[in-house]
Motif scaffolding. Structure first.
Motif, mmCIF file in Angstrom:
data_model
loop_
_atom_site.group_PDB
_atom_site.id
_atom_site.type_symbol
_atom_site.label_atom_id
_atom_site.label_comp_id
_atom_site.label_asym_id
_atom_site.label_seq_id
_atom_site.Cartn_x
_atom_site.Cartn_y
_atom_site.Cartn_z
ATOM 1 N N GLN A 29 36.550 44.845 32.435
ATOM 2 C CA GLN A 29 36.471 43.391 32.296
ATOM 3 C C GLN A 29 35.055 42.914 31.973
ATOM 4 O OE1 GLN A 29 37.845 44.939 34.986
ATOM 5 N NE2 GLN A 29 39.743 43.938 35.623
ATOM 6 N N LEU A 49 34.227 40.143 29.060
ATOM 7 C CA LEU A 49 33.495 38.890 29.168
ATOM 8 C C LEU A 49 32.304 38.878 28.218
ATOM 9 C CD1 LEU A 49 33.225 36.173 30.847
ATOM 10 C CD2 LEU A 49 31.310 37.336 31.915
ATOM 11 N N SER A 55 32.611 37.699 24.658
ATOM 12 C CA SER A 55 33.069 36.336 24.445
ATOM 13 C C SER A 55 31.953 35.533 23.798
ATOM 14 C CB SER A 55 33.465 35.693 25.782
ATOM 15 O OG SER A 55 32.334 35.588 26.628
ATOM 16 N N ARG A 66 40.893 41.015 21.732
ATOM 17 C CA ARG A 66 40.363 40.045 22.691
ATOM 18 C C ARG A 66 39.966 38.793 21.896
ATOM 19 N NH1 ARG A 66 37.224 36.229 24.245
ATOM 20 N NH2 ARG A 66 36.160 36.394 26.247
ATOM 21 N N HIS A 70 39.034 32.258 26.387
ATOM 22 C CA HIS A 70 38.670 32.559 27.782
ATOM 23 C C HIS A 70 38.213 31.310 28.544
ATOM 24 C CE1 HIS A 70 34.729 32.274 25.959
ATOM 25 N NE2 HIS A 70 34.159 32.338 27.144
ATOM 26 N N VAL A 93 37.090 30.701 32.497
ATOM 27 C CA VAL A 93 36.650 31.919 33.186
ATOM 28 C C VAL A 93 35.144 31.851 33.379
ATOM 29 C CG1 VAL A 93 36.425 34.421 33.029
ATOM 30 C CG2 VAL A 93 38.533 33.291 32.284
ATOM 31 N N THR A 94 34.676 32.074 34.598
ATOM 32 C CA THR A 94 33.263 31.958 34.916
ATOM 33 C C THR A 94 32.703 33.306 35.357
ATOM 34 O OG1 THR A 94 33.586 29.663 35.626
ATOM 35 C CG2 THR A 94 31.542 30.755 36.305
ATOM 36 N N PHE A 145 31.259 37.432 35.238
ATOM 37 C CA PHE A 145 31.952 38.716 35.303
ATOM 38 C C PHE A 145 33.034 38.713 36.379
ATOM 39 C CE2 PHE A 145 27.794 40.390 33.578
ATOM 40 C CZ PHE A 145 28.297 40.773 32.348
ATOM 41 N N MET A 150 36.184 37.062 35.206
ATOM 42 C CA MET A 150 37.037 37.859 34.327
ATOM 43 C C MET A 150 37.785 38.930 35.111
ATOM 44 S SD MET A 150 38.234 38.122 31.283
ATOM 45 C CE MET A 150 37.161 37.284 30.116
ATOM 46 N N TRP A 198 41.666 37.774 34.243
ATOM 47 C CA TRP A 198 42.042 38.316 32.936
ATOM 48 C C TRP A 198 43.543 38.265 32.677
ATOM 49 C CZ3 TRP A 198 45.343 42.487 32.749
ATOM 50 C CH2 TRP A 198 45.525 43.200 33.939
#
Length: 514
Positions: free
Chosen positions: A435, A439, A442, A456, A473, A476-477, A479, A482, A486
């Motif tokens: 993961q 991230l 992104s 992704r 994403h 999502v905040t 690591f 994620m 996920w």
């Protein structure tokens, strides 16, 4: 032509998910995609890799002449699978901020002298006959149990391999936060790869014969299964086979078989990457391939300028990397990102060579009458599995890393050499936990280059009538976000606008919990 037994696909792909109650089988020739990617409770389905044994005959050059499947009705098959996650004991993926790419490799978890404690190895599992099951539940990482999945056989005796549930964790819990996209000590995930073998008993004598083995790779989910990478893992493996002399590029390319699919892949990026939309959506000019198929398929000099213009935007894999790559296509990073951050993804030499023939008008225009698919099922299974995977950039990669581009990885076309590559070897260099790379790849602003949006997504449309995209994403905040969220993100699937136009839109997104 001697008759042998082979397992296909030669490389099968399983993908993690959070559902313990359901799964779907990965891409196979002629099979439709699943109607849903979640179970009734909203959990993300796992993708199973399905393997079969075939009695085959091949010509001296490896061309498949005939094949027949050995099911439970024709014989008895005993399957053995050995899954391993060796990420924790592998070399760190370069670069690490504190050292240059050329420095001596460092190991992950260097303080742990007992390297065996870092390898999640539950040992092999065996099933035989229809309706059997075995689980990989005895592997550990630093003493913590880490299940890697299970195997089962269906009613015909075919093998199904399911990976884990996408679980990642630190041992002990909370001791070390994730701080790097690829290397995080004391962290593990439940990705893996392994050897698939089969012993076949057929005929009146029931003499046991070992089939040529296969490989299985357990990977992250493909969140845009209808979008295909410009360079697929099949292209990479085919190039390796060409370099070993096991396969040969087409002498005279077919437009519908060899060229149109590559151009269509570029068009598909518009649904998962805003850069792709700018370059290949309807009305985008030269890159609007979908609106120009008749012209692109015409080998006459009338459209030579169009063909040569497309080729001129692509990176020549034979040329040295230089800053002149800036502005070339595809707008995706290459694996040599550290030394050349502006370099775009290389096509394989075979892909580029076929496109050069196309630009020169040396191809068959079969747009009106596409050739019949004459690929026999065993080899078609190989293609279907690998064309659904990323062939780059390998930085470090999604399903597997750059090891798959090395011709020496293989012992035959599309067959990983089991002696040189023990279970766990193919995925060892991938990010841990997976993961973190999901991230890091992104974007929060318009990028100049992307990574692997066909697996992704970057930007997506949330309904068929939408005219602006949103970040896939969103919400999502960090690591940790994620790692936790996920499986709640959406899957990009085919849809229709009110006028019947095909679009690809985000679906089945679940509310985030963070």
């Amino acid at each position: 032509m001697p008759t042998t037994f082979e397992i296909h696909p030669a490389i099968g792909i399983a993908r993690v998910g959070t559902s313990a109650d359901g799964f779907f089988v990965g891409p196979e020739p002629g099979a439709k995609p699943p109607t849903t990617y979640r179970d009734p409770a909203g959990n993300l389905l796992r993708q199973a890799a399905r393997f079969r044994v075939f009695r085959v005959s091949r010509a001296a050059d490896g061309t498949l002449r005939s094949a027949s499947e050995i099911t439970a009705a024709e014989g008895h098959v005993e399957w053995t699978v050995h899954l391993v996650n060796a990420k924790g004991a592998a070399e760190e993926f370069p670069p690490v901020a504190s050292r240059p790419l050329q420095a001596s490799p460092r190991l992950r978890n260097p303080k742990h002298t007992n390297r065996a404690e870092l390898v999640i190895d539950p040992g092999p599992r065996t099933v035989a006959g229809p309706g059997q099951r075995a689980v990989f539940d005895s592997g550990t990482f630093l003493g913590a149990p880490v299940p890697l999945g299970e195997i089962a056989t269906d009613a015909d005796g075919r093998l199904l391999v399911l990976g884990g549930f996408g679980t990642s964790a630190c041992v002990p819990p909370g001791a070390v936060p994730i701080g790097n996209f690829a290397n995080n000590d004391q962290w593990h995930d439940d990705m893996s790869d392994g050897l698939v073998t089969a012993t076949v008993s057929v005929g009146a004598s029931r003499r046991k014969v070992r089939a040529r083995p296969a490989r299985v790779i357990v990977a992250p989910p493909d969140f845009a299964p209808g979008v295909v990478n410009l360079v697929t893992l099949y292209d990479v493996a085919f190039q390796a086979a060409v370099e070993r002399g096991w396969r040969h590029p087409p002498t005279t390319p077919s437009f519908t078989r060899d060229l149109q699919p590559v151009l269509q892949r570029a068009v598909g990026y518009q649904w998962v990457l805003e850069l792709g939309r700018q370059g290949h959506a309807s009305g985008a000019g030269m890159g609007d391939f979908a609106g120009q198929w008749a012209d692109l398929a015409d080998p006459s000099p009338n459209h030579a300028f169009l063909r040569e213009g497309v080729l001129g935007t692509l990176r020549d894999p034979a040329d040295p990397v230089a800053n002149a790559d800036f502005g070339l296509m595809p707008r995706l990073h290459n694996s040599d990102y550290v030394s050349f951050p502006n370099a775009v993804l290389r096509l394989t030499p075979t892909q580029y060579g076929v496109l050069k023939q196309w630009a020169a008008g040396e191809f068959v225009n079969d747009l009106a009458q596409p050739p019949a698919v004459d690929e026999l099922l065993p080899d078609a299974l190989d293609r279907a599995a690998l064309e659904a995977c990323s062939g780059g950039p390998f930085f470090p990669g999604i399903e597997v890393g750059r090891i798959m581009a090395d011709p020496q990885t293989y012992s035959a076309a599309f067959c990983v050499d089991p002696k040189a590559n023990p279970p766990g070897q193919l995925t060892a260099g991938n990010a841990v936990p997976w993961q973190a790379d999901f991230l890091a790849c992104s974007v929060d602003a318009q990028p100049q280059l992307g990574w692997w949006p066909a697996q992704r997504p970057y930007q997506v449309f949330t309904k068929p009538t939408a005219t602006t995209s949103q970040f896939w994403h969103r919400g999502v905040t960090g690591f940790a976000g994620m790692v936790d969220e996920w499986h709640r993100l959406g899957v990009v699937v085919e849809g229709r606008r009110p006028d019947g136009t095909t679009v690809f839109v985000e679906s089945e997104r679940q509310p985030l919990q963070g």
